[in-house]
Motif scaffolding. Structure first.
Motif, short mmCIF file in Angstrom:
data_model
loop_
_atom_site.label_atom_id
_atom_site.label_comp_id
_atom_site.label_asym_id
_atom_site.label_seq_id
_atom_site.Cartn_x
_atom_site.Cartn_y
_atom_site.Cartn_z
N HIS A 264 27.36 -9.12 5.76
CA HIS A 264 28.45 -8.18 5.94
C HIS A 264 29.02 -8.32 7.35
O HIS A 264 28.40 -8.94 8.22
CB HIS A 264 27.98 -6.74 5.75
N THR A 266 30.91 -5.74 10.40
CA THR A 266 31.38 -4.42 10.77
C THR A 266 32.91 -4.44 10.76
O THR A 266 33.53 -5.31 11.35
CB THR A 266 30.86 -4.01 12.15
N VAL A 300 30.74 -1.41 6.54
CA VAL A 300 30.34 -2.81 6.36
C VAL A 300 30.79 -3.37 5.01
O VAL A 300 30.51 -4.54 4.71
CB VAL A 300 28.82 -3.00 6.54
N SER A 301 31.45 -2.58 4.16
CA SER A 301 32.00 -3.09 2.91
C SER A 301 33.09 -2.14 2.44
O SER A 301 33.30 -1.07 3.03
CB SER A 301 30.93 -3.23 1.83
N SER A 340 28.88 -1.54 18.63
CA SER A 340 29.38 -2.47 17.62
C SER A 340 30.82 -2.84 17.88
O SER A 340 31.66 -1.97 18.14
CB SER A 340 29.27 -1.84 16.22
N VAL A 346 26.28 -8.30 9.97
CA VAL A 346 25.18 -7.43 9.55
C VAL A 346 24.63 -8.01 8.24
O VAL A 346 25.27 -7.93 7.19
CB VAL A 346 25.64 -5.98 9.33
#
Length: 410
Positions: A264, A266, A300-301, A340, A346
């Motif tokens: 993934h 960020t 993250v998605s 981040s 990730v």
């Protein structure tokens, strides 16, 4: 000697993606200068007025001068990029015959204007100029109109980085182009994207009307690994482990409540966020519906997965109890939120649900070979070399010129 310029002097409504060529007989080409005035946008002097843009703005690239490429024996010159729609173009070519005598030829013509409703423009892009991003960051360009001639548009977008690497564009639908490198970016460097879109024929009768330049920086190297089985999150920066957090992932009771495995990135972050399951297909009144007020959320998605603070979860580091997100303590979630960058990788392992390549920025789910195979031009773009694979010009060959043919004349 004889110098011939195409398009010929006096031409009108020339297609902007027509190549400008100069050919020499009985001598060699010394110099070719192509200038444009007017056009669909401002004149060149106005186009470069933004010398110090604010962070996050794109900058129009100067279109007053068009570069070109000479062949090895200096008898053929071809423009590298397309012309601005609706502009007046002046081409001046000089050459020398075998006796050392000079010749100068000029051609003046105008290009076809783009029709309202058929003017390709950039709707949005990630990152934006001024951003500092993570080493996994792709370059995402969203257009306002569908693109059929994807190879031409790909070839018009030149990526240049301080540290050499190679990458390629993939398309997700007809309006989003994504550039990804073979490996993660080298950290701590500047990247420039020169988008020579003015005059590119994106679809039948649809032309780009403006050039853009995007400038961003790749920051420190930071990667995160989340193990669904051990319930730990490990953060590594510049080769050294700096954090090891207890976490709790999705409980896996349904597919929606299963955290996705894979690489993934960020994407965005919120200090405060309302998480409503109705936005991911679980409406109010349905089994599993939730409505949560969370802090320090990092997306993250696009299927609802975030890292975020979950002070109500008493099983951090012990068991997976969430609806699919990665639950953390408030202090740990705040640290991750504050440390981040957009585009930090990730990687999540240990679940039976794989992240889809088009779920958020799951672009690293494709191997490099698969990514390159999905590029329309089918060739890697070396970011330490001028130009890009293929050509945005009408009827141009997709293959690169040989090294001997890359001596440019301005």
């Amino acid at each position: 000697m004889d110098l011939v310029i195409t398009p010929a002097d006096g031409g009108a409504d020339i297609s902007p993606d027509s190549p400008v060529t100069v050919s020499a007989t009985g001598g060699t080409i010394d110099e070719v200068t192509v200038t444009q005035t007017g056009g669909e946008e401002q004149q060149a002097e106005e186009a470069v007025a933004q010398e110090s843009p604010e962070a996050g703005e794109d900058v129009e690239e100067e279109f007053g001068t068009v570069t070109g490429t000479l062949n090895e024996d200096k008898t053929e010159w071809t423009s590298d990029w397309t012309l601005t729609p609706g502009s007046k173009v002046t081409v001046v070519a000089t050459g020398t015959n075998e006796a050392g005598e000079s010749t100068e030829v000029t051609s003046e013509f105008s290009t076809l204007a783009a029709v309202p409703g058929q003017r390709l423009e950039i709707q949005s892009n990630f990152p934006v100029s001024g951003d500092t991003v993570g080493i996994g960051m792709p370059i995402i360009i969203n257009f306002d109109l569908p693109v059929e001639n994807k190879a031409a548009v790909e070839a018009a977008m030149e990526v240049v980085s301080e540290e050499p690497t190679q990458g390629a564009w993939n398309w997700f639908g007809d309006q989003m182009a994504v550039f990804r490198t073979e490996e993660y970016w080298e950290p701590n460097q500047k990247v420039t994207v020169n988008m020579h879109l003015a005059g590119v024929q994106a679809s039948e009768g649809v032309y780009g009307v403006k050039n853009h330049q995007l400038n961003f920086e790749v920051g420190r190297s930071q990667t995160t690994e989340i193990d669904n089985d051990t319930h730990r999150m490990v953060v590594t920066r510049d080769g050294e482990q700096i954090q090891d957090f207890p976490i709790s992932n999705g409980d896996g009771s349904t597919r929606a409540f299963t955290t996705t495995s894979g690489v993934h990135l960020t994407m965005e972050k919120y200090q405060h966020l309302i998480m409503d399951s109705a936005t991911v297909g679980i409406p109010k009144g349905s089994p599993g519906y939730y409505y949560l007020d969370v802090n320090y959320a990092v997306r993250v998605s696009n299927s609802g997965e975030f890292t975020h603070a979950a002070p109500w979860n008493g099983d951090l580091g012990v068991a997976n109890r969430s609806h699919g997100c990665t639950n953390m303590s408030t202090a740990d979630a705040q640290w991750f939120y504050e440390n981040s960058y957009m585009g930090d990788p990730v990687t999540i392992t240990g679940t039976d649900r794989e992240l889809e390549v088009d779920n958020g920025w799951g672009f690293w789910q494709r191997s490099w070979d698969e990514w390159l195979a999905n590029s329309t031009v089918g060739e890697a773009d070396k970011t330490d070399e001028a130009g890009s694979p293929g050509s945005p010009l009408a009827g141009a060959e997709a293959a690169e010129e040989s090294p001997e043919e890359e001596a440019a004349a301005n």
